[in-house]
Design a protein around this motif. Structure first.
Motif, PDB file in Angstrom:
ATOM      1  N   GLU A   2     -65.024 -54.182 -64.661  1.00 55.88           N
ATOM      2  CA  GLU A   2     -64.071 -53.091 -64.441  1.00 55.88           C
ATOM      3  C   GLU A   2     -64.373 -51.861 -65.296  1.00 55.88           C
ATOM      4  OE1 GLU A   2     -59.886 -54.125 -64.286  1.00 55.88           O
ATOM      5  OE2 GLU A   2     -60.419 -56.142 -63.645  1.00 55.88           O
ATOM      6  N   THR A   3     -64.777 -52.072 -66.536  1.00 55.49           N
ATOM      7  CA  THR A   3     -65.065 -50.952 -67.433  1.00 55.49           C
ATOM      8  C   THR A   3     -66.224 -50.112 -66.907  1.00 55.49           C
ATOM      9  OG1 THR A   3     -64.282 -52.247 -69.314  1.00 55.49           O
ATOM     10  CG2 THR A   3     -65.650 -50.332 -69.810  1.00 55.49           C
ATOM     11  N   GLN A   4     -67.304 -50.776 -66.495  1.00 53.37           N
ATOM     12  CA  GLN A   4     -68.464 -50.031 -65.987  1.00 53.37           C
ATOM     13  C   GLN A   4     -68.158 -49.345 -64.661  1.00 53.37           C
ATOM     14  OE1 GLN A   4     -72.357 -50.380 -66.352  1.00 53.37           O
ATOM     15  NE2 GLN A   4     -72.434 -51.802 -68.061  1.00 53.37           N
ATOM     16  N   GLU A  30     -66.617 -46.157 -65.501  1.00 54.00           N
ATOM     17  CA  GLU A  30     -67.644 -45.253 -66.022  1.00 54.00           C
ATOM     18  C   GLU A  30     -68.528 -44.707 -64.889  1.00 54.00           C
ATOM     19  OE1 GLU A  30     -69.836 -47.212 -69.134  1.00 54.00           O
ATOM     20  OE2 GLU A  30     -68.019 -47.574 -70.316  1.00 54.00           O
TER      21      GLU A  30
END
Length: 115
Positions: free
Chosen positions: A54-56, A59
């Motif tokens: 989810e973080t990438q 980004e």
């Protein structure tokens, strides 16, 4: 360029023609490199799947917006987390197992139950 896409799924649909879907798994590596590979195939693909955490994914979306590349990728990009991909695989396996012919097995069960 010696850049390769992780996977390309191709099929041919009647009345539509050939459909291409590129897939990239972003477990590590730079986002610019990922997007440069996808830019190369974007004109030739109907969809592009990016699998990451989810973080990438956040980004990657932010990077696309910062570079002004929304038009390049348009509505072609589908984002999936690793967990979502695992769930899709499980569902596809379950569906596949239900689509197997069962006439012979069912007939054998009835016959053995009467004996």
């Amino acid at each position: 360029f010696n850049k390769k896409i992780d996977a390309v799924w191709k099929t041919n649909l009647p009345l539509v023609g050939e459909i291409r879907i590129a897939a990239e798994v972003q477990a590590s590596g730079g986002i610019p490199d990922l997007l440069s590979r996808l830019k190369i195939v974007a004109p030739h693909c109907h969809y592009m799947i990016i699998v990451s955490d989810e973080t990438q994914i956040i980004e990657i979306r932010d990077f696309i917006a910062a570079q002004g590349d929304e038009k390049v990728f348009g509505d072609k990009v589908i984002y999936l987390t690793f967990e979502e991909l695992t769930e899709i695989r499980t569902q596809a396996t379950n569906i596949s197992s239900k689509l197997r012919p069962s006439f012979g097995a069912e007939h054998e069960e009835n016959a053995s139950g009467r004996e």
